[in-house]
Design an enzyme around this catalytic site. Structure first.
Site: not given
Ligand SMILES: [Zn+2]
Length: 340
Positions: A59, A62, A154, A218
């Site tokens: 993404h 990020e 991420h 994450e």
């Molecule tokens: Zn992500």
């Protein structure tokens, strides 16, 4: 855009180093081969037993993981860090990174395991997913007996009651890796969410297709480039450096009493444009709701909290119809996990 790794970084970041040839040599003698924009393969002459993929920027906005990977590369290129394993660095979505957006057309982390080829649509993320699959295949196909690792880094759109957490891809009933859970703990990640089914994420692709230990990590909240406090990722960075430079490195043993594990209790899927979540859009990941509370509605359909201590993860009413709008999770004991 050309196929030099430095190019996309230089475009958006005024990056101080630049790799113009496609094969470059690190000070430690390791060959650094640029396979594509944002895809760099490091191969020492006598690699130790781990094949390691570190991906970021799947993404594009990020940024903390992108900055962490850049810093790792800096230390490898300056000679501060010696490369002793085969390593593939992947900056996942450079076009979205340059545009400072999560995605251009479609969520890249829903396009793996062949999902990029479903339907007739062709877009940048679909092309990229197909290429990234081919690079992972090329990287992991060289050696059969290496320990295969893939950490896909991420940050989350929303705040989280647990700053860092890992998503453990669905293992089809196989036991979880004690050593990998210990490594996550050493990296400062003490919350693990167990996926309950196959998905089209990048980490599931590596786990399922190549039997890699693969995780979606994450690591905090999305911030603009330059606004990240990378000291919050120091423990993870130290683990990645140890994996890269110290053959045989092992993390300290797992301490299950400090590991919080969650399993999926229910999935909330948006079916029509009438879909609505019944809680604030800015609610943090891992917020708990009381049993019976109404969570979402979609025409005649309703979702309620079914179990005690059910918490929400990844709520997003803005997803496309047919996609998951939230995941409900419940704590499970880390002492009863099947481990190997
Ligand atoms: Zn992500």
């Amino acid at each position: 855009m050309t196929h030099a790794l430095g190019d996309f970084l230089a475009l958006s970041r005024q990056h101080p180093w630049y790799l113009s040839p496609s094969v470059y040599s690190l000070p430690c003698g390791t060959a650094a081969q640029i396979w594509d924009t944002g895809v760099l393969c490091l191969e020492p002459d006598n690699p130790a037993g781990r094949d390691l993929i570190i991906s970021c920027g799947i993404h594009g906005n990020e940024t903390a993981p992108i900055e962490l990977c850049e810093a790792l590369l800096h230390r490898l290129i300056s000679g501060e860090l010696t490369c002793r394993q085969r390593v593939l660095f992947i900056f996942g979505n450079p076009a979205a990174m340059n545009a400072a957006v999560r995605e251009l057309d479609e969520n890249l982390n829903r396009l793996f395991s062949g999902a990029h080829a479903e339907g007739n649509e062709v877009n940048q993320e679909r092309k990229r997913a197909a290429l990234l699959e081919s690079y992972v295949t090329r990287f992991f196909s060289v050696r059969e007996h290496a320990e295969r690792l893939h950490y896909d880094l991420h940050t989350a759109i929303r705040p989280s009651q647990r700053e860092k957490f890992a998503v453990y891809p669905y293992l089809h009933g196989a036991p979880y890796s004690r050593a990998q859970l210990a490594l996550l703990q050493a990296a400062g990640i003490n919350t693990v969410l167990l996926a309950h089914e196959p998905t089209t994420t990048f980490s599931y692709f590596s786990a399922h297709r190549f039997n890699a230990h693969a995780f979606t990590l994450e690591l905090g909240k999305v911030m603009p480039f330059g606004d990240n406090d990378l000291t919050r990722l120091t423990a993870l960075n130290q683990c990645l450096e140890a994996l890269i430079s110290e053959p045989g490195w092992q993390p300290p043993p797992l301490t299950p009493e400090h590991l919080d594990v969650f399993a999926v209790s229910q999935e909330i899927v948006k079916n029509t444009d009438d879909f609505a979540l019944c809680f604030n859009n800015d609610v943090s990941n891992f917020t708990e709701f009381e049993q019976g509370v109404l969570l979402a509605t979609d025409q005649q359909q309703q979702w309620h909290v079914q179990q005690e201590r059910e918490a929400v993860v990844f709520p997003n009413a803005g997803v496309a119809c047919g996609q998951r709008a939230a995941l409900m999770v419940v704590p499970v004991s880390s002492f009863t996990l099947p481990l190997r």
